[in-house]
Every structure is written in C-alpha cells, then in structure tokens.
Design an enzyme around this catalytic site. Structure first.
Site, PDB file in Angstrom:
ATOM      1  N   HIS A 142       0.839  -1.206   0.000  1.00  0.00           N
ATOM      2  CA  HIS A 142       0.000   0.000   0.000  1.00  0.00           C
ATOM      3  C   HIS A 142       0.870   1.249   0.000  1.00  0.00           C
ATOM      4  O   HIS A 142       0.650   2.179  -0.795  1.00  0.00           O
ATOM      5  CB  HIS A 142      -0.905  -0.041   1.237  1.00  0.00           C
ATOM      6  CG  HIS A 142      -1.672   1.209   1.495  1.00  0.00           C
ATOM      7  ND1 HIS A 142      -3.015   1.349   1.221  1.00  0.00           N
ATOM      8  CD2 HIS A 142      -1.278   2.411   2.021  1.00  0.00           C
ATOM      9  CE1 HIS A 142      -3.411   2.566   1.568  1.00  0.00           C
ATOM     10  NE2 HIS A 142      -2.378   3.224   2.055  1.00  0.00           N
ATOM     11  N   GLU A 143       1.873   1.282   0.872  1.00  0.00           N
ATOM     12  CA  GLU A 143       2.740   2.456   0.954  1.00  0.00           C
ATOM     13  C   GLU A 143       3.605   2.611  -0.297  1.00  0.00           C
ATOM     14  O   GLU A 143       3.820   3.729  -0.779  1.00  0.00           O
ATOM     15  CB  GLU A 143       3.623   2.373   2.198  1.00  0.00           C
ATOM     16  CG  GLU A 143       2.860   2.366   3.518  1.00  0.00           C
ATOM     17  CD  GLU A 143       1.958   3.575   3.678  1.00  0.00           C
ATOM     18  OE1 GLU A 143       2.278   4.648   3.120  1.00  0.00           O
ATOM     19  OE2 GLU A 143       0.927   3.451   4.351  1.00  0.00           O
ATOM     20  N   HIS A 146       1.871   4.352  -3.089  1.00  0.00           N
ATOM     21  CA  HIS A 146       1.886   5.814  -2.971  1.00  0.00           C
ATOM     22  C   HIS A 146       3.134   6.383  -3.636  1.00  0.00           C
ATOM     23  O   HIS A 146       3.082   7.413  -4.311  1.00  0.00           O
ATOM     24  CB  HIS A 146       1.886   6.232  -1.491  1.00  0.00           C
ATOM     25  CG  HIS A 146       0.564   6.090  -0.815  1.00  0.00           C
ATOM     26  ND1 HIS A 146      -0.626   6.473  -1.390  1.00  0.00           N
ATOM     27  CD2 HIS A 146       0.246   5.613   0.420  1.00  0.00           C
ATOM     28  CE1 HIS A 146      -1.626   6.242  -0.541  1.00  0.00           C
ATOM     29  NE2 HIS A 146      -1.114   5.725   0.562  1.00  0.00           N
ATOM     30  N   GLU A 215      -6.072   6.840  -0.811  1.00  0.00           N
ATOM     31  CA  GLU A 215      -6.007   5.682   0.069  1.00  0.00           C
ATOM     32  C   GLU A 215      -6.742   4.490  -0.552  1.00  0.00           C
ATOM     33  O   GLU A 215      -6.259   3.353  -0.499  1.00  0.00           O
ATOM     34  CB  GLU A 215      -6.603   6.014   1.441  1.00  0.00           C
ATOM     35  CG  GLU A 215      -5.805   7.024   2.238  1.00  0.00           C
ATOM     36  CD  GLU A 215      -4.367   6.587   2.475  1.00  0.00           C
ATOM     37  OE1 GLU A 215      -4.129   5.366   2.632  1.00  0.00           O
ATOM     38  OE2 GLU A 215      -3.480   7.455   2.497  1.00  0.00           O
TER      39      GLU A 215
END
Length: 298
Positions: A142-143, A146, A215
């Site tokens: 997930h990070e 980004h 997100e």
C-alpha cells in the site's frame, strides 16, 4: 514517471492534476493580491514564497521523516522488514526506497519522498509487533503504491501551498500592511485576511478529498500486486482495532500526520467525512472484498 507493475489509476492522476491546478491557482491569487496591496514590498513576498516552496519540495521527505521520528535502518538491523520491501520492489519492478522504523506503539506506516529514487517507507514498532508477515506485506505494498503513483509528493506540495498562503498573508499583515497609515489600510487588512482564510479552507478541503481517494487507490493497487486482498483487509481491521485501544493522548500526537499514514491515528465516528483524511474502514473493506471476488473469478 518510471513505470511499475502497480495498477495504474487514471482517476487518481486526474484528481492529482486537478488538485494541484486549483491550489496553485489559489496560491497565485494570494501572491497577486499581496503584490497589489503591498506595492513596494512585492519583491520580498515573491522571494520568500519561492524560497519556502523550493525548500519544501527538496526537503519534504526529510522534514516529514524527522517529524514522525523515523530512523533509517539497515538490512542487518531489520532483516524481516527489508526482506518484505525487497520482495515487493522486485514484484513491482521499482527501485527500493530507504527503509525506516519509528518508535511508536501506534500501529501504522507511511511513505515520503518526491520521487521513487529518494523515497522512504517507514513502519512503526507497534505495526511490526502486531502484524503477520503477509499482512505486513499488504501494508508495505500500500505504501509503495503511494511512491509509485507519486501521490506522496503531490500531497506534500498541495498541503504546503495552502499553509504557505496563510503564512505569507500573516507575514504581510505584520510587516507591511500593519505599518500603513493611509485610509485604505483597514480595508486592505480585511481583504488579505479574507483571502487567506478562503485559500486555507479550500486547500484543506481539496487535499482531504484527494487524500481519501488516494487511500482507496493504494489499497486497490496493493491488493492487485500481491494477489492477497484478504491479507490487506486483515491488516486494516487489526490496525484500526488496535488504534482504538491506544491512549487518546498518544493518538493526538500522531494526528497531525494522518494524511501520510496507512490508517488514521484519530478518527471518531462522528467526525465529518468531508474533513476526514481517510475513507471509512467499511469503504476500504468493501473495495477489497470486490477485488477478492474479481480475482477469484479470474
């Protein structure tokens, strides 16, 4: 932008462009108003604004990491964390970012950096202690999404421009307009104060809107990359539940950095969705359930 195997998101790209355009336009309006009102001091305003923007752009990753207590670690110091990042970067075909750990019992993670080559991914000790390996990989994916989508840099710049608009107007009031003796001084003060308030409010709302979408985009990209949306859903559920047990005083210390975190550090049910930096847990779990169904059919 260097291509990775993270799923592209045109919706995220269009929202980032739109947000930066409108916030940049608001920033130009503020500077323009100050140039007109301050007359002889306009050059100082532009120099200060430009210098602050360049400093924020080049050092935003270090500022954010330092503010959140991130400590860069080597593979020898954190072999499991580095191993997970190595696997995900190989899977995503992207450069490996710097890896850090923050000493905090609040289970969370964040990424900073203006590009893939100077990015940093950080996990808290609370997160590392609570998650299973596949759950941790879901959070790290997930990070990393980004970083791959560059929305970290956009969020940093967008947030900074809104704050900078307020700083410039307040500095102008203190140093310039406040010393004016003509009859228009009071009107000028009111105009600049009103413009500053409007710019800050609109910037805040725009960045919150972008933050919520990014997100969901990162959840989707991570689930598709790892092929395990259930692991990310489990991590989300566990992190959110654990955060609810953390003392409120500790959570308030982390609240200022909610826009960077994997999960919000302080999010009451009564908190307005319009002002929230993250989508609700239900929204995120629903999306992951749909992705799991789609992968099952494929």
């Amino acid at each position: 932008m260097a291509r990775t195997r993270f799923a592209p998101d045109r919706g995220l790209t269009s929202r980032m462009v739109t947000t930066m355009f409108f916030i940049g336009l608001l920033y130009v309006v503020v500077v323009g108003v100050l140039v007109v009102l301050l007359k002889g001091a306009w050059a100082v305003v532009l120099v200060i604004a430009g210098a602050l923007f360049i400093a924020q752009f080049w050092f935003s990753d270090r500022i954010a990491a330092y503010s959140m207590g991130a400590r860069e670690v080597t593979p020898e110091q954190a072999p499991e964390l580095h191993g997970a990042v190595d696997r995900l970067c190989a899977l995503a075909d992207m450069p490996k970012p710097r890896v850090a750990i923050a000493e905090s019992d609040v289970p969370n993670a964040f990424a900073t950096g203006r590009g893939q080559k100077n990015s940093l991914v950080c996990a808290t000790t609370g997160l590392l202690r609570r998650l299973e390996p596949e759950e941790l990989e879901g959070v790290l994916a997930h990070e990393l999404s980004h970083v791959a989508h560059r929305d970290v840099a956009v969020m940093t710049i967008a947030s900074f421009l809104g704050v900078l608009a307020g700083i410039i107007t307040r500095a102008a009031l203190w140093s310039g307009i406040g010393r004016q003796r003509d009859q228009n001084a009071a009107i000028a003060v009111l105009i600049v104060t009103a413009v500053s308030a409007v710019v800050y409010a609109l910037s805040f709302l725009l960045t919150r809107l972008l933050s919520r979408y990014r997100e969901l985009s990162a959840d989707r990209a991570a689930a598709l990359l790892t092929g395990r949306p259930s692991a990310l859903a489990a991590a989300l559920t566990k992190v959110t539940g654990q955060i609810a047990r953390i003392p409120t005083e500790d959570l308030r210390k982390e609240q200022a950095y909610n826009a960077f975190f994997f999960a919000p550090a302080f999010n009451k049910e009564t908190f307005s969705k319009l002002l929230s930096s993250h989508p609700t847990l239900e929204q995120r779990l629903d999306q992951l359930a749909r992705i799991s169904t789609e992968l099952g059919r494929a």
